[in-house]
Design a protein around this motif. Sequence first.
Motif, mmCIF file in Angstrom:
data_model
loop_
_atom_site.group_PDB
_atom_site.id
_atom_site.type_symbol
_atom_site.label_atom_id
_atom_site.label_comp_id
_atom_site.label_asym_id
_atom_site.label_seq_id
_atom_site.Cartn_x
_atom_site.Cartn_y
_atom_site.Cartn_z
ATOM 1 N N ILE A 40 0.878 -1.171 0.000
ATOM 2 C CA ILE A 40 0.000 0.000 0.000
ATOM 3 C C ILE A 40 0.913 1.218 0.000
ATOM 4 C CG2 ILE A 40 -1.728 1.290 1.293
ATOM 5 C CD1 ILE A 40 -2.437 -1.403 2.675
ATOM 6 N N ILE A 41 0.675 2.133 -0.935
ATOM 7 C CA ILE A 41 1.494 3.336 -1.048
ATOM 8 C C ILE A 41 0.588 4.545 -0.849
ATOM 9 C CG2 ILE A 41 3.011 4.671 -2.556
ATOM 10 C CD1 ILE A 41 3.584 1.950 -4.007
ATOM 11 N N VAL A 42 0.988 5.427 0.047
ATOM 12 C CA VAL A 42 0.233 6.656 0.289
ATOM 13 C C VAL A 42 0.976 7.792 -0.413
ATOM 14 C CG1 VAL A 42 -0.627 8.268 2.023
ATOM 15 C CG2 VAL A 42 -0.618 5.807 2.505
ATOM 16 N N GLY A 43 0.364 8.340 -1.439
ATOM 17 C CA GLY A 43 0.951 9.434 -2.202
ATOM 18 C C GLY A 43 1.269 9.011 -3.618
ATOM 19 N N ALA A 44 0.705 9.729 -4.592
ATOM 20 C CA ALA A 44 0.932 9.422 -6.006
ATOM 21 C C ALA A 44 1.755 10.508 -6.672
ATOM 22 C CB ALA A 44 -0.400 9.223 -6.730
ATOM 23 N N LEU A 49 4.897 7.011 -7.130
ATOM 24 C CA LEU A 49 4.833 6.298 -8.400
ATOM 25 C C LEU A 49 6.103 5.483 -8.628
ATOM 26 C CD1 LEU A 49 3.220 8.961 -10.789
ATOM 27 C CD2 LEU A 49 2.098 7.117 -9.527
ATOM 28 N N SER A 50 7.249 6.063 -8.289
ATOM 29 C CA SER A 50 8.523 5.342 -8.439
ATOM 30 C C SER A 50 8.550 4.106 -7.556
ATOM 31 C CB SER A 50 9.707 6.257 -8.093
ATOM 32 O OG SER A 50 9.774 7.347 -8.986
ATOM 33 N N ALA A 51 8.123 4.246 -6.315
ATOM 34 C CA ALA A 51 8.059 3.092 -5.406
ATOM 35 C C ALA A 51 7.122 2.032 -5.962
ATOM 36 C CB ALA A 51 7.602 3.535 -4.019
ATOM 37 N N GLY A 52 6.002 2.452 -6.494
ATOM 38 C CA GLY A 52 5.041 1.510 -7.057
ATOM 39 C C GLY A 52 5.607 0.730 -8.228
ATOM 40 N N SER A 162 -2.718 0.912 11.189
ATOM 41 C CA SER A 162 -2.454 0.035 12.322
ATOM 42 C C SER A 162 -1.757 -1.211 11.799
ATOM 43 C CB SER A 162 -3.751 -0.337 13.052
ATOM 44 O OG SER A 162 -4.645 -0.972 12.169
ATOM 45 N N ILE A 163 -1.048 -1.878 12.696
ATOM 46 C CA ILE A 163 -0.332 -3.100 12.346
ATOM 47 C C ILE A 163 -0.797 -4.203 13.280
ATOM 48 C CG2 ILE A 163 1.929 -4.210 12.171
ATOM 49 C CD1 ILE A 163 3.110 -1.391 11.756
ATOM 50 N N SER A 164 -1.139 -5.347 12.700
ATOM 51 C CA SER A 164 -1.580 -6.481 13.499
ATOM 52 C C SER A 164 -1.204 -7.770 12.787
ATOM 53 C CB SER A 164 -3.095 -6.414 13.704
ATOM 54 O OG SER A 164 -3.546 -7.544 14.428
ATOM 55 N N GLN A 165 -0.571 -8.659 13.493
ATOM 56 C CA GLN A 165 -0.206 -9.980 12.989
ATOM 57 C C GLN A 165 0.554 -9.913 11.663
ATOM 58 O OE1 GLN A 165 -3.947 -12.065 12.972
ATOM 59 N NE2 GLN A 165 -3.877 -12.406 15.174
ATOM 60 N N ASP A 181 0.790 -5.981 3.138
ATOM 61 C CA ASP A 181 1.964 -6.495 3.843
ATOM 62 C C ASP A 181 2.995 -5.413 4.091
ATOM 63 O OD1 ASP A 181 1.214 -9.372 3.703
ATOM 64 O OD2 ASP A 181 1.271 -8.934 1.554
ATOM 65 N N LEU A 182 2.893 -4.300 3.363
ATOM 66 C CA LEU A 182 3.863 -3.218 3.422
ATOM 67 C C LEU A 182 3.143 -1.900 3.214
ATOM 68 C CD1 LEU A 182 6.913 -2.230 3.263
ATOM 69 C CD2 LEU A 182 6.672 -2.515 0.796
ATOM 70 N N LEU A 183 3.519 -0.894 3.994
ATOM 71 C CA LEU A 183 2.975 0.456 3.822
ATOM 72 C C LEU A 183 4.131 1.389 3.506
ATOM 73 C CD1 LEU A 183 0.687 2.586 4.019
ATOM 74 C CD2 LEU A 183 1.190 2.725 6.462
ATOM 75 N N VAL A 184 4.017 2.129 2.410
ATOM 76 C CA VAL A 184 5.023 3.115 2.029
ATOM 77 C C VAL A 184 4.384 4.489 2.130
ATOM 78 C CG1 VAL A 184 6.497 3.972 0.156
ATOM 79 C CG2 VAL A 184 6.122 1.506 0.423
ATOM 80 N N GLY A 185 4.984 5.354 2.937
ATOM 81 C CA GLY A 185 4.513 6.734 3.042
ATOM 82 C C GLY A 185 5.294 7.613 2.084
ATOM 83 N N ALA A 186 4.631 8.085 1.034
ATOM 84 C CA ALA A 186 5.260 8.931 0.019
ATOM 85 C C ALA A 186 4.366 10.128 -0.239
ATOM 86 C CB ALA A 186 5.500 8.125 -1.258
ATOM 87 N N ASP A 187 3.868 10.693 0.841
ATOM 88 C CA ASP A 187 2.889 11.780 0.718
ATOM 89 C C ASP A 187 3.474 13.150 1.046
ATOM 90 O OD1 ASP A 187 3.193 11.013 3.351
ATOM 91 O OD2 ASP A 187 1.101 11.301 3.872
ATOM 92 N N GLY A 188 4.743 13.321 0.754
ATOM 93 C CA GLY A 188 5.386 14.619 0.944
ATOM 94 C C GLY A 188 5.844 14.775 2.334
#
Length: 188
Positions: A40-44, A49-52, A162-165, A181-188
Motif C-alpha cells: 500500500i502506497i500513500v501518495g501518487a 509512483l517510483s516506489a510503485g 495500524s499493524i496487526s499480525q 503487507d507493506l505500507l510506504v509513506g510517500a505523501d510529501g
Amino acid sequence: TAAGTPTPNFQLPTSKPVPGRVNWALGVGDWELQLRRKAIIVGAGIGGLSAGIGLRQAGWDIRIFERSASLRELGFGIGLAPNAVAALAELGVADEVLARAFEPTAGELRRMDGTVLKRATWPRRLLGGPFVVAMRRALYGALLDAIGTSSISAGSEAIGFSISQGRVTLDLADGSRAEGDLLVGADG
C-alpha cells in the motif's frame, strides 16, 4: 501447454517464502504457486509512483492512494543527477524522460535581486553520467504512464494505519480501509 511453459493460472515465485509471513508458496506438481505480497502506497507523486513501479517489478501487487482528486505534478523543472537517471533507467522510464530533458553545461548562482554570485561550467559527463534538467510534468507523465491509473485511487485521503499480525491496515477518510503487507509513506 508445452512442458516448462507457465499458464496464466500459475506464477513462478520470485523469492523464497519466509516462514510465518503471508508470502507462502504451495507446490503443485513441478510448479509452485505463490501468494503475492501486497504493498500500500500513500501518495501518487514522483516518489510514490517510483516506489510503485519498483515494487511491481519485484513481484508485489500494489495499490496507491492519493489525497488529491486529480493526478498532477506541481512545479516547473527538476534537476536529475546521474544516480537519479540510473534509477529511472531501472524503472524503465529514463529514455522517455531524457528525450524531453536538457543537459546543461554551465550554471549560475544568483541573489534574489539577480546579482550573479558564482558561475560554473563543467564538461559533459563530469559526474559519471548525465545531469539533466527535466520538466516535472515530463517526469511525472513518464512514471504515470509506466504504472497506469488502474493502480491508483485518487481522492483517497489516508488518516491513519495500524499493524496487526504482520499486516498493515490503512484507514481512509471516507471510512474505508485497505490491507497489505507493506505500507510506504510517500505523501510529501
